[in-house]
Design an enzyme around this catalytic site. Structure first.
Site, PDB file in Angstrom:
ATOM      1  N   GLU A 202      45.591 -12.231 -33.172  1.00 22.76           N
ATOM      2  CA  GLU A 202      45.497 -13.655 -32.845  1.00 22.76           C
ATOM      3  C   GLU A 202      44.641 -13.846 -31.593  1.00 22.76           C
ATOM      4  O   GLU A 202      43.811 -14.745 -31.534  1.00 22.76           O
ATOM      5  CB  GLU A 202      46.907 -14.231 -32.636  1.00 22.76           C
ATOM      6  CG  GLU A 202      46.898 -15.730 -32.427  1.00 22.76           C
ATOM      7  CD  GLU A 202      48.265 -16.365 -32.568  1.00 22.76           C
ATOM      8  OE1 GLU A 202      48.653 -16.688 -33.689  1.00 22.76           O
ATOM      9  OE2 GLU A 202      48.951 -16.533 -31.538  1.00 22.76           O
TER      10      GLU A 202
ATOM     11  N   ARG B  22      22.056 -40.471 -21.612  1.00 21.47           N
ATOM     12  CA  ARG B  22      22.761 -41.479 -20.801  1.00 21.47           C
ATOM     13  C   ARG B  22      22.002 -41.660 -19.474  1.00 21.47           C
ATOM     14  O   ARG B  22      21.803 -40.691 -18.728  1.00 21.47           O
ATOM     15  CB  ARG B  22      24.198 -41.002 -20.520  1.00 21.47           C
ATOM     16  CG  ARG B  22      24.970 -41.852 -19.538  1.00 21.47           C
ATOM     17  CD  ARG B  22      25.398 -43.164 -20.154  1.00 21.47           C
ATOM     18  NE  ARG B  22      26.250 -43.911 -19.242  1.00 21.47           N
ATOM     19  CZ  ARG B  22      26.642 -45.162 -19.474  1.00 21.47           C
ATOM     20  NH1 ARG B  22      26.278 -45.783 -20.585  1.00 21.47           N
ATOM     21  NH2 ARG B  22      27.404 -45.800 -18.609  1.00 21.47           N
TER      22      ARG B  22
ATOM     23  N   GLN C 275      22.378 -33.415  -9.863  1.00 30.48           N
ATOM     24  CA  GLN C 275      22.814 -32.015  -9.774  1.00 30.48           C
ATOM     25  C   GLN C 275      24.314 -31.863 -10.078  1.00 30.48           C
ATOM     26  O   GLN C 275      24.743 -30.851 -10.646  1.00 30.48           O
ATOM     27  CB  GLN C 275      22.510 -31.490  -8.372  1.00 30.48           C
ATOM     28  CG  GLN C 275      22.493 -29.997  -8.299  1.00 30.48           C
ATOM     29  CD  GLN C 275      22.172 -29.503  -6.906  1.00 30.48           C
ATOM     30  OE1 GLN C 275      22.813 -29.920  -5.925  1.00 30.48           O
ATOM     31  NE2 GLN C 275      21.197 -28.641  -6.790  1.00 30.48           N
TER      32      GLN C 275
END
Ligand SMILES: Cc1cc2nc3c(=O)[nH]c(=O)nc-3n(C[C@H](O)[C@H](O)[C@H](O)COP(=O)(O)OP(=O)(O)OC[C@H]3O[C@@H](n4cnc5c(N)ncnc54)[C@H](O)[C@@H]3O)c2cc1C
Length: 381
Positions: free
Chosen positions: A244, A270, A281
């Site tokens: 898993e 955007r 930054q």
């Protein structure tokens, strides 16, 4: 060291990605809100052969090793945003098929593996109890042998797939005095007398993966359904967790890549203050951090799966990978929300869901704290 995928592996990854992108394109926001399991999606995974992956051809499977399984899971995680469905698939594969394949008798394998690998039967496993979580081997569920059957009594909780499962690998104590060496595992069918499923549990994330309690009240399990010898439960549980921690977490790797690409795209399109937000930054550094996490997560997870595929044990790397990946998933999901601002926080944009899903990864398959304990104890502390 050669980390390059072979041509076959590249093709495998591309084929699975294309399958996932084609079949899991629909928005799942509504289904996530309703906490609805995608039964049709399960069938699509089954038809595509996902549940056949680790099963040998003799039982109708594809016989893929851990590394190839990981690559498939990564591609699925990238192409299918329904992490709940993939989590349910992971429970079925790694905590039910694998233990039966690894520890089952020929008769058990012949009885269960063909139907599990075709997806006709749904599986899972049940270890956790209301008073026993991280301290898994302190379980109170008892199995008492009476002739040809065991009688199981106890209650399990947080059991993935329980509401839809046909078969669970259930852990119970056959000898309390022996502690972890007294834990045994049983293949329990939903139709066995005394087996019932409790109330469905509402979760913060992974909502499309059904979870519930399991009640065993004088549950009658044939001796022929004991998995491995009495006392083999801890070895069986550890083997499941090993698979898993590498393969289930492959899905998260794919999710990290999808999330990163979405954030890069958004940061380019955007605009605020007359420029794309990616030019700030504070945003581009978040994206750089996400990329670093993705690459490091991939390296350690590939190393673990490669070790498994080449027959080497890697318990420390496995703990490091599980810890790093789940923490990276949470951090990158938080960054993704921040990069998307208010849109990131609104459910209808499908960004915040990753965070709700990611938090669970720090808890299941052994919490982050338990992984740190494992690492520390291997360092002699
Ligand atoms: C989405 C989801 C699906 C799951 N599916 C299954 C399933 O299918 N089958 C199943 O059997 N279980 C399942 N679980 C249960 C899961 O395995 C347990 O939740 C997990 O092992 C932690 O146990 P607990 O919740 O009882 O927490 P606890 O063990 O009570 O831990 C509480 C806190 O204490 C910390 N802690 C505990 N012990 C130590 C220690 N020794 N050192 C440091 N810190 C410690 C933990 O890290 C945690 O922060 C699932 C859980 C989740 C969230």
């Amino acid at each position: 060291m050669d980390f390059a995928l072979t041509e076959d592996q590249i093709l495998l990854k591309e084929t699975v990605r294309a399958f996932a992108e084609k079949h899991f394109r629909e928005s799942l926001i509504e289904r996530d809100e309703k906490a609805e399991f995608d039964a049709e999606g399960w069938k699509k995974l089954a038809e595509f052969g996902i549940f056949k992956l680790p099963i040998p051809e003799a039982y109708g499977g594809l016989g893929k090793d851990a590394f190839n399984c990981l690559i498939v899971m990564e591609a699925l995680g990238y192409g299918c945003p329904d992490s709940g469905l993939l989590f349910a698939a992971g429970s079925h594969l790694w905590t039910c098929e694998i233990p039966i394949l690894t520890f089952g008798t020929d008769a058990q394998k012949a009885k269960y593996l063909p139907d599990l690998s075709s997806g006709a039967l749904i599986g899972g496993h049940a270890m956790t109890e209301p008073d026993s979580g991280s301290d898994a081997f302190s379980i109170r569920t008892k199995a008492v042998r009476k002739g040809d059957v065991y009688i199981l009594n106890g209650a399990k909780t947080f059991i993935s797939n329980a509401p839809i499962a046909d078969v669970l690998v259930v852990f119970a104590s056959t000898d309390k005095d022996k502690g972890f060496a007294g834990i045994s595992a049983f293949i329990v069918e939903k139709g066995f007398p005394g087996y019932s499923v409790g109330r469905p549990l509402k979760k913060m994330g992974l909502k499309t993966s059904p979870t519930s309690e399991v009640i065993l009240q004088d549950c009658v399990v044939p001796v022929s359904n004991r998995l491995g010898p009495e006392g083999a439960g801890s070895a069986i549980f550890n083997a499941e967790m090993d698979w898993e921690r590498s393969c289930l977490f492959g899905c998260h790797l794919g999710a990290l890549e999808r999330q990163l690409e979405r954030c890069i795209e958004y940061s380019k399109t955007r605009h605020q203050f007359g420029q794309p937000i990616g030019k700030f930054q504070s945003i581009s550094h978040k994206i750089a951090d996400m990329k670093v996490r993705l690459e490091l997560a991939r390296l350690i997870l590939y190393k673990v799966a490669w070790s498994k595929s080449t027959g080497q044990k890697a318990p420390v790397d496995s703990a490091i990978a599980k810890l790093f990946l789940s923490e990276a998933y949470v951090k990158s999901s938080l960054d993704a929300i921040q990069i998307h601002g208010g849109y990131g926080y609104m459910a209808e944009f499908g960004v915040e869901k990753d965070l709700r899903d990611a938090v669970a990864s720090r808890i299941y398959s052994g919490t982050s704290e338990i992984q740190k304990n494992v690492i520390a104890s291997w360092l002699g502390l």
